[in-house]
Design a protein around this motif. Structure first.
Motif, mmCIF file in Angstrom:
data_model
loop_
_atom_site.group_PDB
_atom_site.id
_atom_site.type_symbol
_atom_site.label_atom_id
_atom_site.label_comp_id
_atom_site.label_asym_id
_atom_site.label_seq_id
_atom_site.Cartn_x
_atom_site.Cartn_y
_atom_site.Cartn_z
ATOM 1 N N ASN A 237 5.349 -1.793 -6.626
ATOM 2 C CA ASN A 237 3.984 -1.835 -7.141
ATOM 3 C C ASN A 237 3.039 -1.356 -6.046
ATOM 4 O OD1 ASN A 237 1.671 -2.445 -8.662
ATOM 5 N ND2 ASN A 237 1.605 -4.536 -7.862
ATOM 6 N N GLU A 238 2.584 -0.115 -6.172
ATOM 7 C CA GLU A 238 1.714 0.477 -5.157
ATOM 8 C C GLU A 238 0.256 0.145 -5.455
ATOM 9 O OE1 GLU A 238 0.318 4.952 -4.435
ATOM 10 O OE2 GLU A 238 2.456 4.652 -3.989
ATOM 11 N N VAL A 239 -0.433 -0.387 -4.453
ATOM 12 C CA VAL A 239 -1.848 -0.723 -4.620
ATOM 13 C C VAL A 239 -2.656 -0.065 -3.508
ATOM 14 C CG1 VAL A 239 -1.386 -2.915 -5.779
ATOM 15 C CG2 VAL A 239 -1.621 -2.872 -3.286
ATOM 16 N N LYS A 240 -3.877 0.303 -3.828
ATOM 17 C CA LYS A 240 -4.765 0.904 -2.823
ATOM 18 C C LYS A 240 -5.516 -0.183 -2.044
ATOM 19 C CE LYS A 240 -4.263 5.387 -3.772
ATOM 20 N NZ LYS A 240 -3.329 5.360 -4.881
ATOM 21 N N THR A 241 -5.864 -1.251 -2.743
ATOM 22 C CA THR A 241 -6.570 -2.376 -2.134
ATOM 23 C C THR A 241 -6.005 -3.673 -2.701
ATOM 24 O OG1 THR A 241 -8.274 -2.375 -3.858
ATOM 25 C CG2 THR A 241 -8.714 -1.058 -1.876
ATOM 26 N N LEU B 253 -1.363 -14.429 -2.855
ATOM 27 C CA LEU B 253 -0.881 -14.221 -1.491
ATOM 28 C C LEU B 253 -1.198 -15.429 -0.617
ATOM 29 C CD1 LEU B 253 -2.128 -10.532 -1.093
ATOM 30 C CD2 LEU B 253 0.151 -11.318 -1.806
ATOM 31 N N LEU B 254 -0.177 -16.062 -0.114
ATOM 32 C CA LEU B 254 -0.348 -17.282 0.678
ATOM 33 C C LEU B 254 -1.271 -17.060 1.869
ATOM 34 C CD1 LEU B 254 0.480 -20.230 1.156
ATOM 35 C CD2 LEU B 254 2.467 -19.384 2.430
ATOM 36 N N PHE B 255 -1.093 -15.931 2.564
ATOM 37 C CA PHE B 255 -1.913 -15.636 3.743
ATOM 38 C C PHE B 255 -2.847 -14.447 3.512
ATOM 39 C CE2 PHE B 255 2.200 -17.346 5.457
ATOM 40 C CZ PHE B 255 1.710 -18.615 5.720
ATOM 41 N N LYS B 256 -3.033 -14.100 2.230
ATOM 42 C CA LYS B 256 -3.942 -13.014 1.836
ATOM 43 C C LYS B 256 -3.513 -11.661 2.393
ATOM 44 C CE LYS B 256 -6.087 -16.597 0.319
ATOM 45 N NZ LYS B 256 -5.697 -17.080 -1.030
ATOM 46 N N GLN B 257 -2.198 -11.484 2.612
ATOM 47 C CA GLN B 257 -1.661 -10.249 3.170
ATOM 48 C C GLN B 257 -0.474 -9.760 2.353
ATOM 49 O OE1 GLN B 257 -0.716 -11.999 7.033
ATOM 50 N NE2 GLN B 257 -2.227 -10.678 8.009
ATOM 51 N N LEU B 258 -0.244 -8.457 2.396
ATOM 52 C CA LEU B 258 0.944 -7.839 1.832
ATOM 53 C C LEU B 258 1.909 -7.507 2.973
ATOM 54 C CD1 LEU B 258 -0.770 -5.390 -0.701
ATOM 55 C CD2 LEU B 258 0.378 -7.558 -1.229
ATOM 56 N N PRO B 259 3.223 -7.358 2.647
ATOM 57 C CA PRO B 259 3.823 -7.192 1.327
ATOM 58 C C PRO B 259 4.042 -8.512 0.586
ATOM 59 C CG PRO B 259 5.516 -7.016 3.018
ATOM 60 C CD PRO B 259 4.205 -7.111 3.737
ATOM 61 N N LEU B 260 4.181 -8.353 -0.720
ATOM 62 C CA LEU B 260 4.521 -9.453 -1.619
ATOM 63 C C LEU B 260 5.842 -9.120 -2.301
ATOM 64 C CD1 LEU B 260 3.915 -11.992 -3.424
ATOM 65 C CD2 LEU B 260 2.693 -10.413 -4.961
ATOM 66 N N TYR B 261 6.754 -10.082 -2.287
ATOM 67 C CA TYR B 261 8.030 -9.949 -3.000
ATOM 68 C C TYR B 261 8.009 -10.941 -4.147
ATOM 69 C CZ TYR B 261 13.112 -10.159 -3.838
ATOM 70 O OH TYR B 261 14.377 -10.124 -4.403
ATOM 71 N N PHE C 189 0.837 -1.198 0.000
ATOM 72 C CA PHE C 189 0.000 0.000 0.000
ATOM 73 C C PHE C 189 0.880 1.260 0.000
ATOM 74 C CE2 PHE C 189 -2.062 -3.386 2.548
ATOM 75 C CZ PHE C 189 -3.108 -3.680 1.684
ATOM 76 N N PRO C 190 0.303 2.444 -0.250
ATOM 77 C CA PRO C 190 1.093 3.688 -0.297
ATOM 78 C C PRO C 190 1.375 4.262 1.098
ATOM 79 C CG PRO C 190 -1.182 4.170 -0.812
ATOM 80 C CD PRO C 190 -1.097 2.667 -0.686
ATOM 81 N N VAL C 191 1.898 3.414 1.979
ATOM 82 C CA VAL C 191 2.266 3.812 3.339
ATOM 83 C C VAL C 191 3.608 3.165 3.668
ATOM 84 C CG1 VAL C 191 -0.128 4.059 4.118
ATOM 85 C CG2 VAL C 191 1.024 1.847 4.355
ATOM 86 N N ARG C 192 4.174 3.522 4.815
ATOM 87 C CA ARG C 192 5.446 2.909 5.212
ATOM 88 C C ARG C 192 5.222 1.471 5.676
ATOM 89 N NH1 ARG C 192 8.589 7.750 8.538
ATOM 90 N NH2 ARG C 192 8.141 9.403 7.045
ATOM 91 N N GLY C 193 4.438 1.320 6.745
ATOM 92 C CA GLY C 193 4.047 0.001 7.219
ATOM 93 C C GLY C 193 5.160 -1.033 7.255
ATOM 94 N N ARG C 194 4.813 -2.248 6.949
ATOM 95 C CA ARG C 194 5.763 -3.358 7.016
ATOM 96 C C ARG C 194 6.763 -3.350 5.862
ATOM 97 N NH1 ARG C 194 3.985 -6.910 10.872
ATOM 98 N NH2 ARG C 194 1.819 -6.639 11.539
ATOM 99 N N VAL C 195 6.368 -2.778 4.731
ATOM 100 C CA VAL C 195 7.229 -2.863 3.555
ATOM 101 C C VAL C 195 8.478 -1.996 3.674
ATOM 102 C CG1 VAL C 195 6.348 -0.973 2.095
ATOM 103 C CG2 VAL C 195 7.060 -3.137 1.048
#
Length: 198
Positions: A32-36, A45-53, A9-15
């Motif tokens: 790759n910035e995504v809003k949703t 996504l294995l656990f339906k969560q981001l980030p994805l590498y 997402f377009p935030v700092r967060g975990r990524v």
């Protein structure tokens, strides 16, 4: 070699942890910035969560796993198995700090932030990191820095940005933060990263 892509997402967060690592190591990557999370993305996504590498056909999720993979590629995990274990130990602590902050920061007013700092559940982690750095130059206790020193910087920077720095004195961690803030490899990213509160 395929240029890796990080999706978040377009935030700092975990990524911000793997992003800082890639920037510091000088590895070019796409963001790759995504809003949703779309249905198509969710299927990847294995656990339906981001980030994805993603690197070619190889895909991995979960921040610690991404950090470990990038560090392994660049021989940045530690020289010995003991160093690697100590680095992993500290990374686990850093991720706990992140979980605490992400869980609380959205719900706090200034008074609650002050209470959090004084009665902080993350204080024990900061004290532990400070103790290691008072006895060793690096968190993995080896002769060279590893990924976890950089990750500790990201942690301190993140907690400071949220206004959740625990009460107490942490001169070694503050020195570590200043060291990486002045790094030429990180300067451009730190100045252009999202200005978010999470």
């Amino acid at each position: 070699m395929t240029k890796p892509t990080l999706t978040y997402f377009p935030v700092r967060g975990r990524v911000q942890f793997p992003r800082c690592l890639l920037e510091y190591l000088g590895e070019e990557y796409n963001f790759n910035e995504v809003k949703t999370i779309s249905d198509d993305l969710r299927k990847q996504l294995l656990f339906k969560q981001l980030p994805l590498y993603q690197e070619g056909d190889f895909k991995i999720v979960q921040t610690p796993a991404i950090i470990d993979y990038i560090s392994e590629k660049h021989d940045f995990r530690g020289k010995t198995k003991e160093e690697r274990a100590r680095a992993h130990q500290c990374l686990a602590g850093i991720m706990e700090v992140l979980d605490h902050c992400l869980g609380y920061s959205f719900k706090m007013d200034k008074q609650q932030q002050e209470k959090f700092r004084n009665e902080s559940p993350i204080k024990k982690f900061f004290e532990g990191f400070e103790m290691v750095l008072s006895q060793n130059k690096y968190l993995a206790s080896g002769e060279k820095e590893t990924y976890v020193d950089l990750m500790a910087f990201v942690m301190v920077d993140y907690v400071t940005n949220l206004g959740l720095m625990p009460s107490g004195d942490y001169p070694k961690l503050i020195s570590l933060k200043k060291h990486y803030e002045s790094s030429p490899q990180l300067k451009k990213y730190l100045e252009s990263r999202p200005q978010s509160n999470f």
